[in-house]
Design an enzyme around this catalytic site. Structure first.
Site, PDB file in Angstrom:
ATOM      1  N   GLU A 179       0.717  -1.088  -0.036  1.00 58.34           N
ATOM      2  CA  GLU A 179      -0.001  -0.014  -0.013  1.00 58.34           C
ATOM      3  C   GLU A 179       0.783   1.240   0.136  1.00 58.34           C
ATOM      4  OE1 GLU A 179      -2.642  -0.185   2.873  1.00 58.34           O
ATOM      5  OE2 GLU A 179      -3.762  -1.747   2.330  1.00 58.34           O
ATOM      6  N   GLU A 373      -5.002  -8.612   1.091  1.00 58.10           N
ATOM      7  CA  GLU A 373      -5.841  -8.270   2.310  1.00 58.10           C
ATOM      8  C   GLU A 373      -7.257  -7.807   1.920  1.00 58.10           C
ATOM      9  OE1 GLU A 373      -4.372  -5.025   4.614  1.00 58.10           O
ATOM     10  OE2 GLU A 373      -2.213  -5.185   4.367  1.00 58.10           O
TER      11      GLU A 373
END
Length: 467
Positions: A179, A373
């Protein structure tokens, strides 16, 4: 990513579904969130050690000093993974545990831990998936400018090779960054994450240097012998509040550019989107873009990790202050959640995941995808009998797995699903107040208890699908 459809929280009747043979079932964690042992065996300080000790930055002054004490309890934790039937476990390596000052001598004791963890996983038949960077930058590198400084990208490439040299004979999948949107915009834009800087120009420089760091790491990994490399992004499906409004559609496209295309396009197309460059040119002089950078960034990858939690809805609103996490978003308003939300106040909209995956498959074809995720924070703890009845989490994951199955049916090359998270842990600026785990952790005793969602997920894995 932008779309012009509205969503609904209504769920259709749920039928049994089966995933393709070989679909990978896993769970994920991150080093600072679970390891603890913050000062042991030569580990240096990270930006999160510093940030969490800064008054007012993290809920109740919580730190990751002990966290889930995974550093000392990894054997028992791996046994839990085996009990759940996980085929794969995604974990991150702490850069300051391996190179305490970011660029200097290698800390052999730090690498020894990941050596032991890798062997323990393989001994239980669990495939280790290594993420090289999940936000815990060595503080010494931040002191020299952090991700706003090109040196950090270069140091990251060197660090990637160091870790590969130790674990590459046993680890098949290497993920460079987790991320980068969060690292850049939350760390240097809004400042709600470490290192806590609020500077749009630095945030945008960090975007580029994170992209560059990824490319340099891929080059280093390939040169050292890595066969399977990836990166994990957290794209956001962005919708105009009023699809009929040209102004709202323009607002959605701008946010989509800052959230998604500024990463996807250089990584997978070798270019920054022209509209995004035009937008950010009024916030930064772009002097950090060097000849040859895009060729470095645009390295072939073998799988693209996708982290997904919720979509966003935006509208044009003259005079709105904008969001510091999206530099230059003045005049754009983000709609508050409508309908069911998680404990993070994030809207629950599984259908947005299907649309996101099909968009990526359409716009950036040829790269297999992996959900690295997905999960939800809910506060349920042990009841009178000791069991944790977290049925809302089960419903959340069930809905998103069905969204994944819908994407597969639409032709998306989706290879697996990693649930976030294996266990409750340090949730960054929220400290220990939010619980994402399917395993409950008592932070006082460090006792682990399987939640109902863990038992349910075990059956999903065994069945390779949903009943």
């Amino acid at each position: 990513m932008t779309a012009t459809v509205t969503s609904t929280s209504a769920q259709p009747a749920r039928a049994g579904i089966t995933f393709p043979d070989g679909f990978v079932w896993g769970a994920a964690t991150a080093s600072y969130q679970i390891e603890g042992a913050a000062r042991e065996d030569g580990r240096g300080p990270s930006i999160w050690d510093t940030f969490s000790r800064t008054p007012g930055k993290v809920f109740a002054g919580h730190t990751g000093d002990i966290a889930c004490d995974h550093y000392h309890r990894y054997v028992d934790d791996v046994a839990l993974m085996a009990d759940l039937g996980l085929a794969s476990y995604r974990f991150s390596v702490a850069w300051p545990r391996v190179r305490p000052d970011g660029t200097g001598p290698v800390n052999t004791k730090g690498l020894d831990f990941y050596d032991r963890l890798t062997d323990e996983l393989l001994g239980k038949g669990i495939d280790p998936v290594v993420t090289l960077y999940h936000w815990d930058l060595p503080q010494t590198l931040e002191d020299r400018g952090g991700w706003a400084n090109r040196e950090t990208a270069e140091a990251f490439g060197e660090y990637a090779e160091v870790v590969y040299r130790r674990l590459g004979d046993r680890v098949n999948t290497w993920t460079t960054l987790n991320e980068p949107w969060c690292s850049a915009y939350l760390g240097y834009g809004s400042g709600i994450h470490a290192p806590g800087v609020q500077d749009p120009a630095k945030a945008l420089a960090a975007v580029h240097h994170l992209n560059l760091g990824h490319g340099l790491a891929v080059q280093a990994l390939r040169a050292a012998g890595a066969q399977r490399v990836s990166i994990t992004l957290n794209p956001c499906e962005v919708y105009p509040v009023d699809p009929e409004s040209a102004a709202d559609r323009d607002a959605a496209r701008l946010i989509d550019g800052l959230a998604n295309r500024i990463f996807f396009d250089p990584l997978l197309r070798g270019e920054y989107p022209a509209d995004v460059l035009q937008h950010i040119a009024r916030l930064t002089d772009l002097s950090y873009l060097k000849d040859g950078d895009l060729a470095i960034i645009n390295q072939p990858i073998d799988v693209l990790g996708i982290n997904f939690y919720n979509p966003a809805y935006v509208s044009a609103k003259p005079g709105a202050p904008g969001d510091l996490s999206y530099p230059g978003s003045e005049g754009i308003a983000f709609r508050p959640p409508v309908g069911p939300v998680t404990d993070m106040n994030w809207p629950i909209e599984p259908a947005a995941l299907t649309r996101l995956l099909t968009r990526i498959h359409r716009d950036y074809p040829g790269t297999p995808l992996m959900i690295t995720e997905n999960g939800a924070a809910f506060p349920e703890g042990p009841g009178p009998t000791g069991e944790v009845a977290d049925h809302r989490r089960i419903d959340y994951v069930d809905g998103h797995l069905r969204a994944c199955h819908d994407a597969l049916a639409a032709g998306v090359d989706l290879r697996g699903y990693f649930l976030w998270s294996l266990m409750d842990n340090f949730e960054w600026a929220e400290g220990y107040a939010k619980r994402f785990g399917i395993v409950h952790v008592d932070y006082t005793t460090q006792q682990r208890v399987l939640k109902d969602s863990a038992k349910w997920y075990r059956e999903v894995i065994k069945r390779n699908g949903l009943s």
